[in-house]
Motif scaffolding. Structure first.
Motif, short mmCIF file in Angstrom:
data_model
loop_
_atom_site.label_atom_id
_atom_site.label_comp_id
_atom_site.label_asym_id
_atom_site.label_seq_id
_atom_site.Cartn_x
_atom_site.Cartn_y
_atom_site.Cartn_z
N HIS A 175 25.06 1.39 58.46
CA HIS A 175 26.35 2.07 58.37
C HIS A 175 26.31 3.36 59.19
CE1 HIS A 175 25.10 5.28 55.59
NE2 HIS A 175 24.44 4.37 54.88
N THR A 202 34.99 0.24 59.39
CA THR A 202 36.33 0.64 58.98
C THR A 202 37.32 -0.44 59.42
OG1 THR A 202 36.80 1.80 61.04
CG2 THR A 202 35.76 3.08 59.25
N HIS A 203 38.57 -0.28 58.99
CA HIS A 203 39.62 -1.20 59.45
C HIS A 203 39.76 -1.15 60.96
CE1 HIS A 203 40.76 -0.23 55.23
NE2 HIS A 203 40.93 -1.52 55.19
N HIS A 244 36.32 -3.27 49.28
CA HIS A 244 36.71 -2.03 49.94
C HIS A 244 35.96 -0.87 49.29
CE1 HIS A 244 40.17 -3.96 51.92
NE2 HIS A 244 40.15 -2.90 52.71
N TYR A 286 36.77 5.99 52.73
CA TYR A 286 36.49 6.89 53.84
C TYR A 286 37.42 8.08 53.71
CZ TYR A 286 34.40 8.09 58.34
OH TYR A 286 33.69 8.70 59.35
N ASN A 309 41.90 5.33 56.15
CA ASN A 309 41.09 4.12 56.32
C ASN A 309 39.88 4.20 55.40
OD1 ASN A 309 39.55 5.98 57.76
ND2 ASN A 309 39.45 4.77 59.61
N SER A 310 39.20 3.09 55.27
CA SER A 310 38.05 3.05 54.38
C SER A 310 36.95 2.17 54.98
CB SER A 310 38.44 2.50 53.00
OG SER A 310 38.83 1.14 53.09
N MET A 311 35.76 2.33 54.43
CA MET A 311 34.68 1.41 54.76
C MET A 311 34.94 0.08 54.04
SD MET A 311 31.29 3.77 54.34
CE MET A 311 30.55 4.62 55.73
#
Length: 324
Positions: A29, A87-88, A139, A142, A231-233
Motif C-alpha cells: 500500500h 483508491t477509486h 472499503h 482515505y 475517496n478511500s482505499m
C-alpha cells in the motif's frame, strides 16, 4: 469389489473440502507507516494469522516500497503482489464505474459516503472487478481532500482562482480544482515536497492525514477545508491468490478486512481534528470556508460533464441515483 472401493475413494477425494495449507500473502500500500491505513493493515495481518492458527501470513509493504500506487495495482492484477489498497482513482483505470465515486462534492459527510459505498455501490462494482482478476474485499478509508497553498488563505472560490496546484492524474480531481479556477499540474507524490519547496507549484490537495503524516505543512502556509473530493482505499486481492485459500480462510480474510476498514474509518475521523490542531500549533493557518459557493462554482463549470464523460454517463446516472 476393488473397483467399487477405488471409485468410492475417488469420490471422497473429489468431494472433500480443501485442507488448510500455509499461505503467505504480500500486501502492498501507499500509506505512511504512521498513517491509519498502515495501522489498519497491521491489525488485519495480526488477526488473520491468529484466527487461522498461522496458516495465513500477511506480509505488509507500506509507503510504496513495492512501487508507485499504479505499479502496485498492476502487479496485483498480474499476481506479482497478492493484495493492494488502491483508491477509486486507481481502480477506475480498470473499471470506469469506480470513477463516479470521486465526483466533486458527491457526499455530504463520511456517514453518507459509507452508506453508499458499503451498500449499493459494492453490490454493483464487485462483480465488475472480478472480471479484471481481482476480488473486492471491503472499503477502508482515505478521506475528504483539502487544498493547501503558500500564497493566500482560501475563504471563497475566488481565492482559488489562479493558484497552481499539484494534483494526482485523476480526471475528477483535476476537474474539481480547475472548476474552482486553479490550474492543475501532475507531479509524482514522492517529488511533491521538493516541488513545493522550490515553488514549482503554489500548493496541492490531499486528505488531512496525508498533509499531517507527510509534513506538508513544512512547505505550505495555508490549509482550507474544501472537502472537494472524497475517496478511500479499497482492499483487493488477486483472484488466483484468493483461490489458494480454503473457504474457511477466505471467510476469516473477509471478516478481518471489514474490521480493519472499520478501524481505519474510526481512526481517520477521530484523528482529523487532532491533526488539524497540531498543524495549527506548528504555524499552519487553517480556514473552514462555507462550502455552498464552492459546490455552486464547480457545478457551473464543466467539471461534472468531464467526470461523466470519463466514467460513462450510464455509470454516472446509476451512481447519482445511489446518492439520493
Amino acid at each position: 469389489m476393488l473397483k467399487s472401493l477405488v471409485a468410492a475413494a475417488a469420490a471422497l477425494v473429489v468431494t472433500a473440502p480443501a485442507l488448510a495449507q500455509d499461505v503467505t500473502l504480500r500486501l502492498a500500500h501507499f500509506a505512511a507507516e504512521t498513517h491509519p491505513g498502515h495501522v489498519a493493515a497491521q491489525q488485519f495481518a495480526e488477526r488473520v494469522a491468529e484466527r487461522t492458527d498461522g496458516t495465513v501470513e500477511v506480509e505488509i509493504y507500506p509507503a510504496n516500497e513495492l512501487g508507485s500506487p499504479p505499479e502496485q495495482l498492476e502487479q496485483t492484477v498480474l499476481g506479482a503482489i497478492d493484495m493492494n489498497l488502491p483508491t477509486h482513482g486507481a481502480l477506475d483505470k480498470y473499471e470506469k464505474a469506480f470513477g463516479t465515486v470521486m465526483t466533486p462534492f458527491a457526499f455530504r459527510d463520511y456517514e453518507h459516503a459509507h452508506q453508499v459505498l458499503d451498500g449499493p455501490f459494492t453490490e454493483w462494482v464487485a462483480p465488475k472487478l472480478d472480471e479484471q482478476g481481482l476480488v473486492m474485499l471491503s472499503h477502508w478509508e482515505y478521506g475528504f481532500r483539502n487544498i493547501t497553498n503558500s500564497v493566500r488563505p482560501i475563504e471563497t472560490p475566488e481565492d482559488v482562482e489562479g493558484l497552481k496546484l499539484r494534483t494526482p492524474p485523476e480526471v475528477q480531481i483535476v476537474a474539481a480544482v480547475e472548476g474552482l479556477g486553479a490550474s492543475a499540474t501532475q507531479i509524482a507524490f514522492p517529488e511533491l515536497p521538493n516541488a513545493l519547496n522550490q515553488g514549482v507549484v503554489d500548493g496541492q490537495e490531499n486528505p488531512i492525514g496525508v498533509i499531517y503524516h507527510f509534513n506538508l505543512n513544512d512547505f505550505q502556509e495555508h490549509l482550507a477545508l474544501t472537502r472537494h473530493v472524497y475517496n478511500s482505499m479499497i482492499h483487493v486481492v488477486n483472484k488466483a491468490s484468493w483461490e489458494r485459500l480454503t473457504a474457511e480462510q477466505q471467510q476469516v480474510v473477509r471478516e478481518e478486512s471489514a474490521a480493519a476498514g472499520k478501524l481505519m474509518r474510526e481512526l481517520v475521523a477521530s484523528q482529523e481534528e487532532e491533526e488539524l490542531a497540531k498543524l495549527e500549533e506548528a504555524g499552519m493557518k487553517v480556514t473552514r470556508p462555507d462550502l455552498a459557493p464552492f459546490r455552486q462554482t464547480v457545478a457551473a463549470s464543466d467539471a461534472m460533464a468531464r467526470v461523466a464523460e470519463f466514467s460513462g454517463q450510464e455509470n454516472m446516472d446509476k451512481f447519482q441515483a445511489m446518492l439520493d
